[in-house]
Write a protein that holds these residues in place. Structure first.
Motif, PDB file in Angstrom:
ATOM      1  N   TYR A  46     -24.414  27.098  43.050  1.00  0.00           N
ATOM      2  CA  TYR A  46     -24.723  26.800  41.657  1.00  0.00           C
ATOM      3  C   TYR A  46     -25.952  25.897  41.556  1.00  0.00           C
ATOM      4  O   TYR A  46     -26.309  25.181  42.491  1.00  0.00           O
ATOM      5  CB  TYR A  46     -23.538  26.109  40.972  1.00  0.00           C
ATOM      6  N   SER A  47     -26.580  25.938  40.394  1.00  0.00           N
ATOM      7  CA  SER A  47     -27.714  25.060  40.096  1.00  0.00           C
ATOM      8  C   SER A  47     -27.321  24.138  38.948  1.00  0.00           C
ATOM      9  O   SER A  47     -26.394  24.436  38.184  1.00  0.00           O
ATOM     10  CB  SER A  47     -28.951  25.877  39.710  1.00  0.00           C
ATOM     11  N   VAL A  48     -28.032  23.021  38.804  1.00  0.00           N
ATOM     12  CA  VAL A  48     -27.747  22.074  37.728  1.00  0.00           C
ATOM     13  C   VAL A  48     -29.050  21.499  37.200  1.00  0.00           C
ATOM     14  O   VAL A  48     -30.005  21.287  37.950  1.00  0.00           O
ATOM     15  CB  VAL A  48     -26.811  20.938  38.226  1.00  0.00           C
ATOM     16  N   ARG A  49     -29.081  21.284  35.890  1.00  0.00           N
ATOM     17  CA  ARG A  49     -30.218  20.590  35.287  1.00  0.00           C
ATOM     18  C   ARG A  49     -29.702  19.816  34.079  1.00  0.00           C
ATOM     19  O   ARG A  49     -28.700  20.182  33.467  1.00  0.00           O
ATOM     20  CB  ARG A  49     -31.321  21.562  34.885  1.00  0.00           C
ATOM     21  N   THR A  50     -30.401  18.747  33.746  1.00  0.00           N
ATOM     22  CA  THR A  50     -29.956  17.901  32.649  1.00  0.00           C
ATOM     23  C   THR A  50     -31.147  17.229  31.987  1.00  0.00           C
ATOM     24  O   THR A  50     -32.168  16.965  32.639  1.00  0.00           O
ATOM     25  CB  THR A  50     -28.961  16.834  33.157  1.00  0.00           C
ATOM     26  N   GLU A  67     -26.546  21.469  32.181  1.00  0.00           N
ATOM     27  CA  GLU A  67     -26.313  22.904  32.324  1.00  0.00           C
ATOM     28  C   GLU A  67     -26.038  23.242  33.784  1.00  0.00           C
ATOM     29  O   GLU A  67     -26.750  22.790  34.675  1.00  0.00           O
ATOM     30  CB  GLU A  67     -27.520  23.699  31.835  1.00  0.00           C
ATOM     31  N   GLY A  69     -25.452  26.609  36.331  1.00  0.00           N
ATOM     32  CA  GLY A  69     -25.656  28.050  36.363  1.00  0.00           C
ATOM     33  C   GLY A  69     -25.700  28.583  37.776  1.00  0.00           C
ATOM     34  O   GLY A  69     -25.527  27.854  38.755  1.00  0.00           O
ATOM     35  N   GLY A  73     -27.850  33.072  35.521  1.00  0.00           N
ATOM     36  CA  GLY A  73     -28.243  32.277  34.376  1.00  0.00           C
ATOM     37  C   GLY A  73     -27.288  31.127  34.146  1.00  0.00           C
ATOM     38  O   GLY A  73     -26.504  30.751  35.029  1.00  0.00           O
ATOM     39  N   THR A  74     -27.319  30.539  32.956  1.00  0.00           N
ATOM     40  CA  THR A  74     -26.486  29.397  32.621  1.00  0.00           C
ATOM     41  C   THR A  74     -25.039  29.836  32.394  1.00  0.00           C
ATOM     42  O   THR A  74     -24.775  30.785  31.654  1.00  0.00           O
ATOM     43  CB  THR A  74     -27.003  28.695  31.354  1.00  0.00           C
ATOM     44  N   LYS A  77     -22.540  24.748  29.496  1.00  0.00           N
ATOM     45  CA  LYS A  77     -23.377  23.720  28.890  1.00  0.00           C
ATOM     46  C   LYS A  77     -22.481  22.587  28.396  1.00  0.00           C
ATOM     47  O   LYS A  77     -21.506  22.820  27.685  1.00  0.00           O
ATOM     48  CB  LYS A  77     -24.164  24.287  27.708  1.00  0.00           C
TER      49      LYS A  77
END
Length: 280
Positions: A46-50, A67, A69, A73-74, A77
């Motif tokens: 998984y990936s994460v961004r904030t 988020e 994903g 994709g995502t 949220k």
């Protein structure tokens, strides 16, 4: 005074340990903490961004607009999320993390505890299904409805036990596809689901959808593996439409004719993985 001396010394030791723990976290750069989180999720695929990531007093972290994903994709949220270590448990050699999150007007809370084994709990209330991208990502569906869930799992790695219960009221599922096969659009007054885990064996006891003119039931096996998205599916989907409902969506049911077992009863095997389900 002497009889209180051991108590006083113990209190001082506890206070000192708390102070050291707090100072340790204070002096760890936020970027390092965020990096650990990112790498942990990447190992699971998984990936994460904030938009914002920071420490939370005394021993915790918090984020806004987070988020999660994967390569599709995502998937999730979170408008706001926080997680805090319990100091008393930490001093007793136990890691206990309490977490909270907001998804729109809905709330998520629970804890993750670890000593010799692991325990995880989840309480989810009033989360609008349309605000969870995973539903659309997995099935292509346009969904509406308020979702509630309770989960409690525990045990050692490879030998977890527990269950997940979920329910929703006044839900709408439109445009659902499994692989390339469309399923009927419908409104559902009541949705209830129960998933049980014993060891690595996970069983979807039932996911029942009571709709206006149709009853749907999904059951079977979803084992617990890592990463979760690669879990192989062995599910059976049953569709029981009333004649008027069947007539209103005749084209969809024509595509499902091969799965007609008895009049008004369709039995559809679902295989593939949790990330990419497909009709066999």
């Amino acid at each position: 005074m002497n009889r209180y001396r051991p108590v006083f010394i113990t209190a001082c030791i506890v206070a000192a340990l708390c102070f050291v723990a707090i100072l340790t976290v204070i002096f760890i750069p936020t970027t390092e903490i965020y990096g650990v989180l990112v790498r942990a999720l990447e190992r699971e695929g998984y990936s994460v961004r904030t938009a914002h990531f920071a420490k939370a007093f005394p021993l915790g972290i918090k984020a806004r607009n987070l988020e999660i994903g994967d390569d599709r994709g995502t998937l999730l949220k979170l408008d706001a999320v926080s997680a805090r270590l319990s100091l008393p448990n930490l001093l007793l050699g136990r890691v206990n993390i309490n977490y909270q999150a907001e998804i729109g007007r809905g709330t998520v809370e629970g804890h993750i505890a670890s000593r010799r084994d692991m325990n995880f709990s989840l309480k989810l209330d009033d989360v609008r299904m349309e605000e969870i991208p995973l539903f659309q990502m997995a099935t292509g569906a346009r969904v509406r409805g308020n979702l509630h869930a309770r989960a409690d799992f525990g045990g050692e790695k490879g030998n977890y036990r527990g269950e997940l219960r979920l329910w929703a009221k006044e839900a709408v599922l439109n445009g659902v596809k499994i692989g390339e096969t469309p399923l009927p659009d419908a409104s559902y007054e009541n949705i209830q689901g129960l998933y049980r885990l014993k060891g690595s064996r996970g069983t979807l006891e039932t996911l029942s959808l009571q709709g206006s003119g149709i009853y749907v039931r999904l059951k079977g096996e979803i084992p617990f593996v890592e990463p979760t998205a690669s879990a192989p599916l062995n599910l059976t989907l049953e569709l029981m439409p009333k004649p008027a409902f069947l007539e209103s969506q005749k084209f969809v049911f024509l595509l499902l004719t091969k799965y007609l077992t008895t009049p008004g009863h369709y039995t559809i095997p679902i295989r593939g993985t949790l990330a990419k389900p497909m009709i066999q």
